[in-house]
Design a protein around this motif. Sequence first.
Motif, PDB file in Angstrom:
ATOM      1  N   VAL A 123       0.834  -1.208   0.000  1.00 48.88           N
ATOM      2  CA  VAL A 123       0.000   0.000   0.000  1.00 48.88           C
ATOM      3  C   VAL A 123       0.862   1.249   0.000  1.00 48.88           C
ATOM      4  N   ALA A 124       1.924   1.245   0.807  1.00 53.86           N
ATOM      5  CA  ALA A 124       2.801   2.414   0.864  1.00 53.86           C
ATOM      6  C   ALA A 124       3.459   2.675  -0.491  1.00 53.86           C
ATOM      7  N   TRP A 125       3.870   1.609  -1.194  1.00 56.25           N
ATOM      8  CA  TRP A 125       4.510   1.799  -2.497  1.00 56.25           C
ATOM      9  C   TRP A 125       3.554   2.466  -3.486  1.00 56.25           C
ATOM     10  N   VAL A 126       2.273   2.148  -3.394  1.00 56.19           N
ATOM     11  CA  VAL A 126       1.300   2.721  -4.323  1.00 56.19           C
ATOM     12  C   VAL A 126       1.138   4.218  -4.092  1.00 56.19           C
ATOM     13  N   PHE A 127       1.111   4.654  -2.839  1.00 55.76           N
ATOM     14  CA  PHE A 127       0.753   6.035  -2.540  1.00 55.76           C
ATOM     15  C   PHE A 127       1.948   6.954  -2.307  1.00 55.76           C
ATOM     16  N   LEU A 128       3.120   6.407  -1.994  1.00 57.38           N
ATOM     17  CA  LEU A 128       4.275   7.271  -1.742  1.00 57.38           C
ATOM     18  C   LEU A 128       4.810   7.855  -3.039  1.00 57.38           C
ATOM     19  N   ALA A 129       5.416   9.043  -2.918  1.00 57.89           N
ATOM     20  CA  ALA A 129       6.079   9.657  -4.066  1.00 57.89           C
ATOM     21  C   ALA A 129       7.425   8.983  -4.289  1.00 57.89           C
ATOM     22  N   ASP A 130       7.958   9.119  -5.489  1.00 53.37           N
ATOM     23  CA  ASP A 130       9.255   8.533  -5.803  1.00 53.37           C
ATOM     24  C   ASP A 130      10.312   9.060  -4.848  1.00 53.37           C
ATOM     25  N   GLY A 131      11.142   8.153  -4.384  1.00 53.25           N
ATOM     26  CA  GLY A 131      12.189   8.531  -3.457  1.00 53.25           C
ATOM     27  C   GLY A 131      12.627   7.334  -2.641  1.00 53.25           C
ATOM     28  N   MET A 132      13.424   7.597  -1.605  1.00 49.79           N
ATOM     29  CA  MET A 132      13.974   6.523  -0.790  1.00 49.79           C
ATOM     30  C   MET A 132      12.885   5.753  -0.044  1.00 49.79           C
ATOM     31  N   ALA A 133      11.867   6.494   0.471  1.00 54.95           N
ATOM     32  CA  ALA A 133      10.805   5.813   1.222  1.00 54.95           C
ATOM     33  C   ALA A 133      10.042   4.839   0.328  1.00 54.95           C
ATOM     34  N   ARG A 134       9.728   5.253  -0.875  1.00 57.87           N
ATOM     35  CA  ARG A 134       8.989   4.379  -1.794  1.00 57.87           C
ATOM     36  C   ARG A 134       9.838   3.173  -2.201  1.00 57.87           C
TER      37      ARG A 134
END
Length: 716
Positions: A276-287
């Motif tokens: 779920v986090a991968w779908v909604f996070l913006a591109d970057g280290m967190a994603r």
Amino acid sequence: MDRAVSGVAAAIPPSAPGDRLATLREDLELQRGTATNGDWLIYDPLRHRYIQIDQPTFVVLSLWKWHATASALCDHAGQVLGTPVDRAEIDRLTSFLDNHQLTDGGAGSAWRRQAALAHNRHHSPIMWLMHNYLFVKIPLVSPEPFLRLTSGLVAPFFRPLLQRLVLALGLVGLYLASREWDRFAAEARDLASISGLTEIAVVLFAVKGLHELGHAYTALRYGCRVPSMGLAFMMMAPLLYTDVTDAWRLSDRRERLAIDLAGIAVELGLACLATVAWVFLADGMARHTAFLIATTSWVMSLAINLNPFMRFDGYYILADLLRVPNLQTRAFALGRWWMREVLFGLQAACPEPMPSRLRAVLIAYAYSIWAYRLVLFTGIAVLVYGHFFKVLGVVLFLFEIVYFIGRPLAGEALVWWQLRRRIVSHWRFLIPLGALGVVCALAIVPWSSDVRIPAILEGDAITRVFPPRAGRIVAIPAVAAQTVAASDLLLRLEQPDLAHERAIALAQLSAVEMRLDRQSADLEDLSQRQVLEGERASVRAKLDGLARQTAELDVRAPRSGTLVEVNPALHVGQWIGPKEQIALLDGSRGGRVLGYAAEDDLWRLKPQQTGRFVPDNMLAEAFDVTVTELAITGAAQIDLAELASSNGGKIEAHADVHQKLIPSTAQFLVAMAVHGSGPIPVARIRGIVVVHGVAESFFSSAWRRVLRILVRESGL
């Protein structure tokens, strides 16, 4: 997660101790087990180990300390059980207790026994490495104080409502991720690098740490002790483990299953949230981190942790679902018993009574895990052989094969030898004996005479047409299957440099002739007449040479015939060199076959042997052939490109930096003549030639391969 449990006492063969009973250790505990038949457990606190025993054994042990002799114990136990207790059963139980260090030899003897056991367990560093490089555990911490201190923080995760919410988020995340599958797959491909693999290893280690904490917190929740957590090494690869052996004493099977599933539940929960986090996070280290957690958690949970053939979570889950503790050992005993009954009809008693359906499941499980281990250990042997230096690779390969595959087979063969009198007394042993004879005959008798040679069928007057010099393509009049006459134009090239040089030479010739024409009016030109005439001859010679070079830019058919093939990669405007093949010209109606024989098959081939060319295209005609020539040296490269594996052929080859096809194993060129009155096809045809060569047995072939590998790896 790690558990320890030993086998049932009845599995230990009898010995013949004296009539006096040994003294049981005072620290042992008898606890109620979880099996459906009311089994009990002996808890050994010294080694934190549970040993399963049946109800009669429990009765005998509960009466043990009240008697000094085995005879008295037999009488009393028989009265309590209502059935006679044989002295041999007491002897078996005594041997079992002694082998598991559950007896106390009294003052002055216990330390000697422990010293002897320690001496027997002692190995040299090399032997220790050989026995432990596949799997070894190193306890690191005692986690109970930390677990109790932080148990309140993880308590909400045990609530069903939160678990359902995480599962729902995971399903939503999977659906949304499927809508961006191309992007997901592209990010997965980016991990195929050293840095990507390093990131996976770091995230995987963190996820496995949470996995093991899931086992630990769940075990603590149900009142179990967690004495240690640590690091295990499987094939030198680090893994985390948690000792939850205390789960064996739980009487509720659902609680044990909850402990078994806790690690997988943690990983699946992480995978759900990370997806779920991968779908909604913006591109970057967190994603990117969410992507790593999602992929590693899904794969590890489904592909590895649920594997029931190794002692991971899947094994303990299956054991608890079947309600069969010590699953592998008991399944193996049933598998060996069933095999002996099928092969020899010994009519021996089943190792333990159980429902027929459960027995069939365990036998199938035993044979499945044996097949799995055969593939696994052979694969590990090949892996260590290929990734270590030669001597160590060969040693580890032999150790894997001998210790993990040869040793169990030798052990079973030894049992057969011990039972040989019972085996030969029944007619059924003739069936496996006959089957073994057939297998040996098939392996030793040289029945196979066919040699298969990947080959190409072409006309025996095939001419390869190349441009005599480099140039840029202006026109391609030639087409495949076209009939041409000698000197017909096949390809027209140009060289701008030649035209420029010709223009300069013509200008030079014009200037020289002008000076020669005016020499009567110019005293200087008159005095240099001979020099000017020599210069004119030189320029004319240069023009003749340029004319010949220009004429060579028109590539013409060297003779009449049919164009078998025109290079499809050629196009107008392309620069090509003199090594670029333009076309294949067939000038006859005959044919020949060219192929490559492997080094192992070369000795089986001789001139004048016959065979048959079978095209890959099953609709094409097959031809009889005769071997005419055999190369005496291996081919440095595969000139027949259609036969290389990169082009769909059967010869393993790779392209080097110069785009030459280098064979992976030695290949020898074989030329064969075609027989028959049928017309040879215009186009070249790929296929297989089956030659009737020298017969060879399977054993001989395998032995030569082994010898070749040993010689190659020894560096001789």
